[in-house]
Structures are given as C-alpha cells and as structure tokens.
Design a protein around this motif. Structure first.
Motif, PDB file in Angstrom:
ATOM      1  N   VAL A 102      13.045  54.257  44.430  1.00  0.00           N
ATOM      2  CA  VAL A 102      12.172  53.096  44.545  1.00  0.00           C
ATOM      3  C   VAL A 102      12.453  52.199  43.344  1.00  0.00           C
ATOM      4  CG1 VAL A 102       9.795  52.266  44.540  1.00  0.00           C
ATOM      5  CG2 VAL A 102      10.392  54.333  45.831  1.00  0.00           C
ATOM      6  N   PHE A 103      12.838  50.954  43.623  1.00  0.00           N
ATOM      7  CA  PHE A 103      13.228  50.006  42.583  1.00  0.00           C
ATOM      8  C   PHE A 103      12.152  48.929  42.488  1.00  0.00           C
ATOM      9  CE2 PHE A 103      16.945  51.936  44.393  1.00  0.00           C
ATOM     10  CZ  PHE A 103      17.818  52.137  43.329  1.00  0.00           C
ATOM     11  N   ILE A 104      11.500  48.807  41.336  1.00  0.00           N
ATOM     12  CA  ILE A 104      10.409  47.845  41.190  1.00  0.00           C
ATOM     13  C   ILE A 104      10.828  46.699  40.281  1.00  0.00           C
ATOM     14  CG2 ILE A 104       8.641  49.597  41.600  1.00  0.00           C
ATOM     15  CD1 ILE A 104       8.091  49.578  38.571  1.00  0.00           C
ATOM     16  N   TYR A 105      10.233  45.524  40.529  1.00  0.00           N
ATOM     17  CA  TYR A 105      10.492  44.349  39.697  1.00  0.00           C
ATOM     18  C   TYR A 105       9.197  43.576  39.533  1.00  0.00           C
ATOM     19  CZ  TYR A 105      10.830  41.773  44.164  1.00  0.00           C
ATOM     20  OH  TYR A 105      10.584  41.230  45.401  1.00  0.00           O
ATOM     21  N   PRO A 106       9.080  42.814  38.452  1.00  0.00           N
ATOM     22  CA  PRO A 106       7.821  42.125  38.160  1.00  0.00           C
ATOM     23  C   PRO A 106       7.626  40.885  39.022  1.00  0.00           C
ATOM     24  CG  PRO A 106       9.440  41.606  36.501  1.00  0.00           C
ATOM     25  CD  PRO A 106      10.069  42.633  37.392  1.00  0.00           C
ATOM     26  N   ALA A 107       6.365  40.455  39.109  1.00  0.00           N
ATOM     27  CA  ALA A 107       6.061  39.192  39.777  1.00  0.00           C
ATOM     28  C   ALA A 107       6.587  38.045  38.924  1.00  0.00           C
ATOM     29  CB  ALA A 107       4.557  39.064  39.982  1.00  0.00           C
ATOM     30  N   GLY A 108       6.794  36.920  39.542  1.00  0.00           N
ATOM     31  CA  GLY A 108       7.283  35.760  38.803  1.00  0.00           C
ATOM     32  C   GLY A 108       8.660  35.341  39.262  1.00  0.00           C
ATOM     33  N   GLU A 109       9.142  34.270  38.666  1.00  0.00           N
ATOM     34  CA  GLU A 109      10.423  33.708  39.070  1.00  0.00           C
ATOM     35  C   GLU A 109      11.580  34.598  38.619  1.00  0.00           C
ATOM     36  OE1 GLU A 109      12.961  29.515  38.640  1.00  0.00           O
ATOM     37  OE2 GLU A 109      10.952  29.731  37.787  1.00  0.00           O
ATOM     38  N   ILE A 110      12.540  34.750  39.502  1.00  0.00           N
ATOM     39  CA  ILE A 110      13.737  35.540  39.197  1.00  0.00           C
ATOM     40  C   ILE A 110      14.761  34.609  38.548  1.00  0.00           C
ATOM     41  CG2 ILE A 110      15.574  36.971  40.171  1.00  0.00           C
ATOM     42  CD1 ILE A 110      13.588  37.474  42.543  1.00  0.00           C
ATOM     43  N   VAL A 158      14.751  45.076  36.601  1.00  0.00           N
ATOM     44  CA  VAL A 158      14.419  45.963  37.712  1.00  0.00           C
ATOM     45  C   VAL A 158      14.494  47.394  37.199  1.00  0.00           C
ATOM     46  CG1 VAL A 158      15.038  46.721  40.044  1.00  0.00           C
ATOM     47  CG2 VAL A 158      15.352  44.330  39.377  1.00  0.00           C
ATOM     48  N   LYS A 159      13.542  48.209  37.591  1.00  0.00           N
ATOM     49  CA  LYS A 159      13.495  49.589  37.106  1.00  0.00           C
ATOM     50  C   LYS A 159      13.320  50.556  38.271  1.00  0.00           C
ATOM     51  CE  LYS A 159      11.384  52.490  33.557  1.00  0.00           C
ATOM     52  NZ  LYS A 159      10.403  52.528  32.435  1.00  0.00           N
ATOM     53  N   SER A 171       1.925  45.145  38.379  1.00  0.00           N
ATOM     54  CA  SER A 171       1.529  45.875  37.168  1.00  0.00           C
ATOM     55  C   SER A 171       2.701  46.147  36.235  1.00  0.00           C
ATOM     56  CB  SER A 171       0.876  47.209  37.562  1.00  0.00           C
ATOM     57  OG  SER A 171       1.812  48.066  38.203  1.00  0.00           O
ATOM     58  N   PHE A 172       3.916  45.866  36.706  1.00  0.00           N
ATOM     59  CA  PHE A 172       5.123  46.064  35.903  1.00  0.00           C
ATOM     60  C   PHE A 172       5.388  44.774  35.137  1.00  0.00           C
ATOM     61  CE2 PHE A 172      10.002  46.257  35.980  1.00  0.00           C
ATOM     62  CZ  PHE A 172      10.054  46.988  34.801  1.00  0.00           C
ATOM     63  N   ARG A 173       5.266  44.819  33.803  1.00  0.00           N
ATOM     64  CA  ARG A 173       5.350  43.603  33.004  1.00  0.00           C
ATOM     65  C   ARG A 173       6.304  43.785  31.814  1.00  0.00           C
ATOM     66  NH1 ARG A 173      -1.194  42.295  32.905  1.00  0.00           N
ATOM     67  NH2 ARG A 173      -1.404  42.004  35.185  1.00  0.00           N
ATOM     68  N   PRO A 174       7.592  43.835  32.083  1.00  0.00           N
ATOM     69  CA  PRO A 174       8.558  43.945  30.988  1.00  0.00           C
ATOM     70  C   PRO A 174       8.649  42.643  30.206  1.00  0.00           C
ATOM     71  CG  PRO A 174       9.698  43.608  33.057  1.00  0.00           C
ATOM     72  CD  PRO A 174       8.240  43.762  33.402  1.00  0.00           C
ATOM     73  N   GLU A 175       9.201  42.706  28.988  1.00  0.00           N
ATOM     74  CA  GLU A 175       9.317  41.511  28.158  1.00  0.00           C
ATOM     75  C   GLU A 175      10.243  40.472  28.793  1.00  0.00           C
ATOM     76  OE1 GLU A 175      10.399  42.460  24.193  1.00  0.00           O
ATOM     77  OE2 GLU A 175       8.631  43.704  23.819  1.00  0.00           O
TER      78      GLU A 175
END
Length: 407
Positions: free
Chosen positions: A181-189, A173-174, A165-169
C-alpha cells in the motif's frame, strides 16, 4: 599530504598505495586496520563473479513435464530490467507452448541482507532480494500530465492512496512496511515528480507480475529443483558487472551473489557463496575479512585497506586486459560515480575506482596512472567523520590528483 591534511585528522582514515611495476607498497596509513567499506564491497562481489560465472548470466533453470514448463529463478536481475535490455527469458516464456509454472523453492533467504537498516526499506537503493526479480523489484511513481499520480507496474495502481494524515516535510510517497500500500499526502503534486520505491516481494506477487506482463497464465507451485534441470542464459555477464560498478547498483550486486550460488549449488544462498569465495579465492589476503552482503549496505562488512589493494591486484590479473578493466569502473571526470568528482588530465582520466558511501563513511579504491607512467593501486578509506561528505571527497580527490601529477 596525508599527515598534514587538516580534514583527515578528525576521523578514522586508512590508506594503502601499491606500485604494480615494482610490486611493492609505496605508502600505508592504518592499512592493517579494519574499516566499513560501504560499496567497496562490490569489488569482492565482482571478483567472485569473475571466478564463478562464465561469459553469460544463467537466467532460469527449468524442466518440461508433459504439457507443463516448470521454472526456478537463479537470482538473475535482468528480467524486464530498466537498463539491462535482455528479452531472451521473456521471449522464452512468451513463445512456449507449455503451461507455465513458477517454483520459488530454491531460495529461502531473507529479503534484506544481514545488518541492513529497516528504515531504508522505502528507498530505491534497498530493493528486496529474491530468486526471480522483475523490473528491478522497484515500483516507479510519476506525476501525470493531468496532475494525478501513476505507478508502474500497473498492478499497484489500486494500492496508491491519498492519506490526509500523512504530512511529510516535502511531497513523497511511502509504502507501508509490511504490504504494498503506497500512500501520499494531500495537496498539489510537484511538476516532474518521480520516485522509485521497492515493493514488498512474495512468490505470489512475482507470479502475478509475470502473468500480467506475459498476458498468459503463470501458476505457482512448490517443487524441489532437480539437479538435471536445464539452464537458459539471459545476458552477457560483462554488461551486468559494468552497470553494477559504474552506478554502484546495490540490487545488481545482491542478485549476482545469488546467481553465483545458483551456478555452484543450485540453491540460492548469499552466505554459502560468500564463504566459498572467501575460502577458495581470498585466503591469500593479508588480513581476515568480515563479509556479509553483496552490495555493502551492511555496516557489518569490515575490510582493511591493504586487503582491498591485494584484491584489486587479483582483479587486475584475472581480467588481464587493463583497458577492459578500466571500462568496468567509474573513470574520474568521465563516467559513473566519479564523473563529477575529478577533472581529467587534458581530456584523459587517470583514476578508475569504486566509491563507497554510507552516512559518515566515504571510500575510494581502484587504479591510478601517474604522469610519469607509474601504475598504482590504492585504497583510501574514511570512517566516522561528522563533517560533510563533500569535504572528505574533495580532500581525497586533491591528494590522488597530486599523486598523479607529482609521481
């Protein structure tokens, strides 16, 4: 040059230029008006440290009681620091035959300075203020060779979580505001991804991190530090000052004020040491100062250009050695935050200054030597512009270079 500049007309500009040899002000524009100094504030922190601290940074205070070693932080930022390579405190803990107990009870201040923006909590330059910082108080997230993410210190690895659900432009990592708690978006790093994120500090976390690094038990106790507690020094002070000024390190600036407070009072208080310095060392400045933090992250700081010039003269007198003084500061065309801003004059720098930048604010204050050999002190401050900072910076560089060339 100042009056005819089209770029300097659309915002609030202050300038003060002082000739050291003749002991007189050469030029002033709005020099008695107050400006937001941003990281020019670090000059006030630097001067305070020069007056309060000796050659070395006090690393910890400690007492031994029977089979126990109880220690308190001094605010010293060097323990396991990325760039300040000092292992004296670490080795002291590692080789002690006593049981280790950490007490955080000599600091009760906030983790942020007065007026710091909360929305910058996730940015590397706003690490939290603590009595016993470790590893810069910043976690480092990197892309591994296999495409996954790692985080250091490793104690946070289980708290690094993918969140669809985390979708930055762009990939980032936030950290959650109130916990680690450090969250990151799905997809390629992305290849080469690296991000530094301040962690949420607590005494319990400090004890756990130290225990994890030392590979030995570190207990947490709450005891008042006795006045007779011993002091163990960690690192030469000059190396910390140079790092703080060259790269404009906010973390080091804030922690250094706590170190000064520790030296003066035992207890750690930013407000106390600022008040002490303002009344004892800065009472001869030409204008009142409003000074609230060590780094200049706060927009509550307010200084006039002519007060900063006076401060720079006092710093010059305190250090004594001009070459040593220049070595502390960014040198135009050579080092630190001025490395790319200026060109040298046949390979030699002619300006040594502290920069200061916040959104819509950019300043430079420092020392200039002209081609004719005049030694000048200046404070050039720009607040409340809406044009790109690069344009304001370039105009300041043009004017300071012309002063060097012509005078």
């Amino acid at each position: 040059m100042i009056e005819r500049s089209a770029i300097l007309r659309d915002h609030f500009t202050g300038f003060a230029l002082f000739d050291v040899q003749s002991n007189r002000m050469v030029f002033e524009k709005n020099s008695a008006l107050h400006f937001i100094p941003a990281s020019n504030t670090k000059l006030f922190t630097f001067y305070t440290c020069l007056n309060v601290l000796g050659d070395s940074i006090p690393g910890i205070r400690y007492v031994t009681r029977n089979d126990s070693l109880i220690f308190w932080g001094t605010g010293d930022p060097s323990l396991l620091h990325t760039y300040l390579k000092s292992d004296r405190i670490f080795n002291f803990f590692k080789t002690s035959n006593k049981k280790l107990f950490y007490s955080p009870d000599n600091y009760s201040g906030d983790v942020f300075g007065r007026g710091w923006p909360l929305d910058n909590y996730n940015d590397y330059y706003q690490a939290e203020i603590t009595d016993l910082p470790l590893e810069d108080n910043v976690a480092v997230v990197r892309r591994r060779a296999d495409g996954s993410l790692s985080i250091s210190p490793r104690i946070f690895q289980s708290s690094l979580r993918k969140d669809g659900s985390f979708r930055p432009e762009t990939f980032t990592v936030k950290r959650q505001v109130e916990d680690n708690v450090f969250i990151y978006p799905a997809g390629e790093i992305p290849d080469g991804f690296k991000q530094e994120i301040p962690w949420k500090t607590s005494p319990a976390l400090t004890a756990s991190l130290l225990q994890d690094t030392l590979k030995r038990s570190v207990g947490l106790v709450h005891l008042r530090m006795p006045k007779a507690a011993s002091t163990l020094y960690s690192i030469p002070a000059d190396s910390v000052y140079k790092r703080m000024l060259q790269v404009s390190d906010n973390f080091l600036a804030e922690q250094l004020l706590l170190v000064c407070s520790s030296k003066l009072y035992g207890a750690l208080s930013t407000d106390s040491v600022i008040n002490y310095s303002a009344s004892r060392y800065l009472s001869d400045l030409p204008d009142p100062i409003q000074w609230v933090d060590g780094s200049g992250l706060s927009r509550h700081n307010l200084f006039t250009p002519r007060s900063i010039v006076k401060l720079l003269v006092k710093i010059k007198q305190k250090v004594g050695d001009e070459e040593k003084l220049h070595d502390f500061l960014p040198a135009g065309g050579m080092s630190g935050t001025l490395r790319l801003a200026y060109k040298t004059d046949e390979g030699k720098p002619f300006v040594w200054a502290k920069t200061g930048s916040l959104s819509n604010n950019h300043n430079q204050s420092g020392y200039l030597i002209t081609r004719k050999g005049r030694h000048l002190v200046f404070s050039f401050m720009n607040n409340n512009y809406v044009r790109p900072t690069s344009e304001v910076r370039s105009e300041m560089v043009r004017i300071m270079t012309d002063i060097h060339n012509q005078f």
